[in-house]
Motif scaffolding. Sequence first.
Motif, PDB file in Angstrom:
ATOM      1  N   GLN A   1      10.529  42.544  -0.250  1.00 41.43           N
ATOM      2  CA  GLN A   1      11.097  41.433  -0.657  1.00 41.43           C
ATOM      3  C   GLN A   1      12.783  42.308  -0.012  1.00 41.43           C
ATOM      4  O   GLN A   1      14.271  41.305   0.411  1.00 41.43           O
ATOM      5  N   GLN A   2      13.618  43.191  -0.616  1.00 40.24           N
ATOM      6  CA  GLN A   2      14.848  43.715  -0.631  1.00 40.24           C
ATOM      7  C   GLN A   2      14.167  44.384   0.449  1.00 40.24           C
ATOM      8  O   GLN A   2      15.177  44.892   1.171  1.00 40.24           O
ATOM      9  N   LEU A   3      13.626  45.393   0.022  1.00 36.26           N
ATOM     10  CA  LEU A   3      14.415  47.364   0.938  1.00 36.26           C
ATOM     11  C   LEU A   3      13.655  46.993   2.129  1.00 36.26           C
ATOM     12  O   LEU A   3      14.371  47.815   3.293  1.00 36.26           O
ATOM     13  N   MET A   4      12.605  46.381   2.501  1.00 38.65           N
ATOM     14  CA  MET A   4      11.919  46.642   3.709  1.00 38.65           C
ATOM     15  C   MET A   4      12.020  45.809   5.129  1.00 38.65           C
ATOM     16  O   MET A   4      12.470  46.288   5.920  1.00 38.65           O
ATOM     17  N   PRO A   5      13.356  44.602   5.016  1.00 41.19           N
ATOM     18  CA  PRO A   5      14.070  44.203   5.561  1.00 41.19           C
ATOM     19  C   PRO A   5      14.958  44.443   5.706  1.00 41.19           C
ATOM     20  O   PRO A   5      15.789  43.979   6.692  1.00 41.19           O
ATOM     21  N   GLN A   6      15.428  45.264   5.023  1.00 40.65           N
ATOM     22  CA  GLN A   6      16.611  46.311   5.613  1.00 40.65           C
ATOM     23  C   GLN A   6      16.031  47.481   5.921  1.00 40.65           C
ATOM     24  O   GLN A   6      16.563  48.418   6.166  1.00 40.65           O
ATOM     25  N   GLN A   7      15.219  48.195   6.596  1.00 38.84           N
ATOM     26  CA  GLN A   7      14.118  48.652   7.348  1.00 38.84           C
ATOM     27  C   GLN A   7      14.224  50.572   6.249  1.00 38.84           C
ATOM     28  O   GLN A   7      14.868  51.065   6.622  1.00 38.84           O
ATOM     29  N   LYS A   8      14.794  50.029   4.879  1.00 35.76           N
ATOM     30  CA  LYS A   8      15.173  50.997   4.407  1.00 35.76           C
ATOM     31  C   LYS A   8      13.080  51.623   3.356  1.00 35.76           C
ATOM     32  O   LYS A   8      13.288  52.613   2.289  1.00 35.76           O
ATOM     33  N   VAL A   9      12.164  50.886   4.104  1.00 30.37           N
ATOM     34  CA  VAL A   9      11.020  52.451   3.594  1.00 30.37           C
ATOM     35  C   VAL A   9      10.506  52.400   4.719  1.00 30.37           C
ATOM     36  O   VAL A   9       9.946  51.931   5.278  1.00 30.37           O
ATOM     37  N   GLY A  10      10.016  53.917   5.161  1.00 27.06           N
ATOM     38  CA  GLY A  10       9.672  54.271   6.027  1.00 27.06           C
ATOM     39  C   GLY A  10       8.002  54.448   6.142  1.00 27.06           C
ATOM     40  O   GLY A  10       7.505  53.005   6.596  1.00 27.06           O
ATOM     41  N   MET A  11       6.904  53.908   4.552  1.00 27.23           N
ATOM     42  CA  MET A  11       6.029  53.875   4.600  1.00 27.23           C
ATOM     43  C   MET A  11       6.092  53.151   3.115  1.00 27.23           C
ATOM     44  O   MET A  11       6.263  53.121   2.793  1.00 27.23           O
ATOM     45  N   LEU A  12       4.568  51.869   3.661  1.00 29.94           N
ATOM     46  CA  LEU A  12       4.896  51.243   2.348  1.00 29.94           C
ATOM     47  C   LEU A  12       3.022  52.024   1.772  1.00 29.94           C
ATOM     48  O   LEU A  12       2.142  50.989   2.781  1.00 29.94           O
ATOM     49  N   LEU A  13       2.456  52.373   0.871  1.00 26.81           N
ATOM     50  CA  LEU A  13       0.638  52.461   0.377  1.00 26.81           C
ATOM     51  C   LEU A  13       0.426  50.963  -0.380  1.00 26.81           C
ATOM     52  O   LEU A  13       0.086  50.353  -1.244  1.00 26.81           O
ATOM     53  N   ASP A  14      -0.243  49.623   0.612  1.00 22.31           N
ATOM     54  CA  ASP A  14      -0.197  48.753   0.228  1.00 22.31           C
ATOM     55  C   ASP A  14      -1.287  47.634   0.546  1.00 22.31           C
ATOM     56  O   ASP A  14      -1.948  48.489   1.458  1.00 22.31           O
ATOM     57  N   GLY A  15      -1.355  46.223   0.095  1.00 27.01           N
ATOM     58  CA  GLY A  15      -2.586  45.380   0.550  1.00 27.01           C
ATOM     59  C   GLY A  15      -2.002  43.846   1.473  1.00 27.01           C
ATOM     60  O   GLY A  15      -0.672  44.673   1.070  1.00 27.01           O
ATOM     61  N   VAL A  16      -3.189  43.929   2.304  1.00 25.64           N
ATOM     62  CA  VAL A  16      -2.684  43.332   3.212  1.00 25.64           C
ATOM     63  C   VAL A  16      -1.535  41.901   3.291  1.00 25.64           C
ATOM     64  O   VAL A  16      -1.244  41.485   4.000  1.00 25.64           O
ATOM     65  N   TRP A  17      -1.555  41.341   1.872  1.00 22.14           N
ATOM     66  CA  TRP A  17      -1.326  39.953   1.793  1.00 22.14           C
ATOM     67  C   TRP A  17       0.478  40.395   1.510  1.00 22.14           C
ATOM     68  O   TRP A  17       1.303  39.573   1.304  1.00 22.14           O
ATOM     69  N   GLU A  18       1.417  41.631   2.260  1.00 29.85           N
ATOM     70  CA  GLU A  18       1.893  42.267   1.477  1.00 29.85           C
ATOM     71  C   GLU A  18       3.019  41.449   2.671  1.00 29.85           C
ATOM     72  O   GLU A  18       4.614  40.487   2.579  1.00 29.85           O
ATOM     73  N   TYR A  19       2.606  41.296   4.163  1.00 28.56           N
ATOM     74  CA  TYR A  19       3.103  40.687   4.481  1.00 28.56           C
ATOM     75  C   TYR A  19       3.791  39.242   5.259  1.00 28.56           C
ATOM     76  O   TYR A  19       4.329  38.519   4.987  1.00 28.56           O
ATOM     77  N   SER A  20       2.367  38.142   3.374  1.00 28.54           N
ATOM     78  CA  SER A  20       3.040  37.117   3.542  1.00 28.54           C
ATOM     79  C   SER A  20       4.084  36.740   2.851  1.00 28.54           C
ATOM     80  O   SER A  20       4.959  35.767   2.505  1.00 28.54           O
ATOM     81  N   ASN A  21       5.125  37.870   2.365  1.00 25.27           N
ATOM     82  CA  ASN A  21       6.185  37.927   1.449  1.00 25.27           C
ATOM     83  C   ASN A  21       7.070  37.551   2.954  1.00 25.27           C
ATOM     84  O   ASN A  21       8.298  36.085   2.435  1.00 25.27           O
ATOM     85  N   TRP A  22       6.736  37.984   4.169  1.00 25.88           N
ATOM     86  CA  TRP A  22       7.739  37.119   5.260  1.00 25.88           C
ATOM     87  C   TRP A  22       7.824  36.587   6.068  1.00 25.88           C
ATOM     88  O   TRP A  22       8.302  35.281   6.907  1.00 25.88           O
ATOM     89  N   LEU A  23       6.551  35.569   5.707  1.00 28.71           N
ATOM     90  CA  LEU A  23       6.371  34.536   6.506  1.00 28.71           C
ATOM     91  C   LEU A  23       7.421  33.472   5.220  1.00 28.71           C
ATOM     92  O   LEU A  23       7.378  32.812   5.344  1.00 28.71           O
ATOM     93  N   PRO A  24       7.270  32.148   6.948  1.00 33.99           N
ATOM     94  CA  PRO A  24       8.503  31.012   6.534  1.00 33.99           C
ATOM     95  C   PRO A  24       8.322  30.329   4.858  1.00 33.99           C
ATOM     96  O   PRO A  24       8.946  29.890   4.311  1.00 33.99           O
ATOM     97  N   THR A  25       6.840  30.841   4.263  1.00 39.60           N
ATOM     98  CA  THR A  25       6.737  30.446   2.536  1.00 39.60           C
ATOM     99  C   THR A  25       6.528  31.001   2.533  1.00 39.60           C
ATOM    100  O   THR A  25       6.167  30.970   0.676  1.00 39.60           O
ATOM    101  N   GLY A  26       6.611  32.160   2.806  1.00 44.13           N
ATOM    102  CA  GLY A  26       6.692  34.026   1.480  1.00 44.13           C
ATOM    103  C   GLY A  26       8.000  33.814   0.449  1.00 44.13           C
ATOM    104  O   GLY A  26       9.209  33.016   0.956  1.00 44.13           O
TER     105      GLY A  26
END
Lengths: 459, 306
Positions: A282-307
């Motif tokens: 929610q903070q660093l990836m939207p600023q493109q401050k993270v090169g790679m993230l090892l994580d689960g499928v659900w994380e993109y739901s943070n960036w949906l309108p309901t996230g």
Amino acid sequence: MLKTGFMMKALPGLMAVAAAGGLVSTLASGAASAASFKGQTLTIAFQVYGGGNQNTIWLTAVKKQFLKMYPGVNVTFVPINASENQYYTKLDLMQQSPRTAPDICVEDTFLVNSDASAGYLLPLNKFVNQWPAWKKEFYPPMQKAAEATNGTVYGVPFNTDTRGIYYDMPMFRKLGVKVPWQPHSWADVLRMAHLIKSKEPGVVPLWFMSGKPMGEASTMQGFEMLLYGTHNTLYDNRTGKWIVQSPGFLDSLQFVRTIFTQGLAEPLQDALTPQSSVIATQQLMPQQKVGMLLDGVWEYSNWLPTGGHPWPQWHSVYGVAKMPKQNGGGYTSLSGGWTLSISSKTKHAQLAWDFIKLATDRNNMLKIDLLDGNVTPRRDVAAMPAYKKAGQGMLAQFAAFNSFTQFRPAYAQYPTISNDIQTAMENVMTNSATPQQAMQQYARAVTTYVGAKHVESAR
Amino acid sequence: MTTTPATLPRASAQESRTRRRQAARAALFLAPAVVAMTIFFFGPVLWTFYISFTNVALTGPTATHYQFTGLKNFSIMFSSRSFWQAVLVSLYYLAGSALIGQTVLGLLLALLMQRANAAVRAVVGGIVIAAWVIPEIVKAFTWFAFLSQGGTLDNILQWLGLPQPAWLFTQPLLSVIVANTWAGTAFSMMVYSAALSGVPGELVEAARIDGASLWQTLFRVVLPVIKNSIMTNTILITLQTLGDFTLVYAMTGGGPGTQTSVLPVYMYQQAFSFYQLGYGSALSMILLLIGIVASLFYIKLLRVEL
């Protein structure tokens, strides 16, 4: 309201038929009609955390439909605002007394065995056996995830998940790396991390969940994504013993140590906090401050309108790659998921079951799986066009990892053993112990817990 | 003369009746407190004592069907490295923040305040006590905000052109010790101020006339007089610091690693993160024991008569 108008008009009629014709048969068959539930209250406990309200949105919609089917019934939500580990603890504490136990709870599949053996959960076999969709639509591996080792069903899964590497496509292109990118060994991942570190100051090369504060996420998104890509595992299915020492375990800890001591992972203060994934997504990836993230499928739901952090451009930035095995030769992923379960202390088992059945029908299941960006356990949902194009196709990409994914040995002892893994990771990442020492401590802790007869070492 | 033997028994009978009635009334008024204490205090204590000898857990097969396991929890504990690590961290925390920090700083402040004028006393006293009265979780958050990366201290250091280490990660134990000293000094200061005002002025004056130095007056005259207060204060802050959970847990969560894992945090983790309620209860018994031993040690050391 226009749409519901018909239902509203039709319902009293249906109810009258049910009441008139149903009373005798109700008493005879034991199946209850809607009217007999009048005045009953259902309580539903679920987790709310990090600004995402997906569970609330889904269950609120289900509640609305449910109250139309069962007028005079109350449905009370018990949202638990806590990080994942604290949610489990709170739920287990609530389960101890009939006064506090919720009728329905949202249960992590890794706790199903443990909570079932604690006597907290109601066996659902007699309910699912009479539910045609259970046999017809649910994928067998997901049904297994909601079962105890003896085959007793303790929940209806409403999502499953897979794990992989999110990576910043524009950054990779800028670094001269061909996109789509796919690493083939741990060394490829590390090489990429080193490249990002040297060329992109201020960017976290590889965000990796690790240590106690992140709880099960550290074990599963972090450690097990490594270990299950070696030739070792946590549990020997053949002998029924926990593997407490193995080269794969050691190499996995060595990987953790490498990335955290060489500045390839996030700084310790961002790793050792229950907020770690929130900070990343929610903070660093939207600023493109993270090169790679090892994580689960659900994380993109943070960036949906309901996230928790709506970000419309996300899909032109982050792509997904498969996590490679240690020395190549394939890929690895792990799957978990969540179920709706009924407390063994409930006084409204039938009503609770009717709610679960509604919440996990085709349309409601689609709703939650799209909301939290997770892989569906139902075939008919997977075939729906809305599901196929979810997350600009990212959901489908992650769902394809199902072909090589693995499940945790979610036995009753697993939750405690998982904590010992987190301790080992934290000791290694903070340099309080060498990987060898951390593995020995882990071996000692697990041996004390499950008994020397139930552990072994592997080569 | 004849009336005395007749009236005396009557008077004492009446007296004892009155006394009995008073006792009954006292018992009546005490009853709610006693009942409440029994249910809400002794009940849980006895329960904790009992389950510390069992393998009860929060989840898994032993959550409902647990067994009496005797001293097993304790034998696991004494052979566990992380337990001894937690004991060590607790002792550092106790020595650093309670014994050195709060007691010494509190006494120093009390002594200085005695000599200061009313305005200084009011301002300093106000500030110190303000730190003491705010709720513990607010204290913890204040210190977290002050020391965390990009926090107040970092901003000040940046402004001065100095490096900004991640305090909670490079110096976690020192960070919580400083925070607890800050949080608790006021209590010691108040206890010592009260005690010092009870030291007879002529005693100090007499020592001066006999040519005693400032240090001699302090150590030979003042401190022996307030010995009882020192002991009470030390016991109180020791027990308070040993049992302190909120400040440490909110600031560092016991980490990084096990560097600030004081016994209560370790206990919490075992019981509520690792689901081992029986083992966690056994730890709380040990914590209680350490508190008792420490108190007896102080009483012996200061040779105070109770």
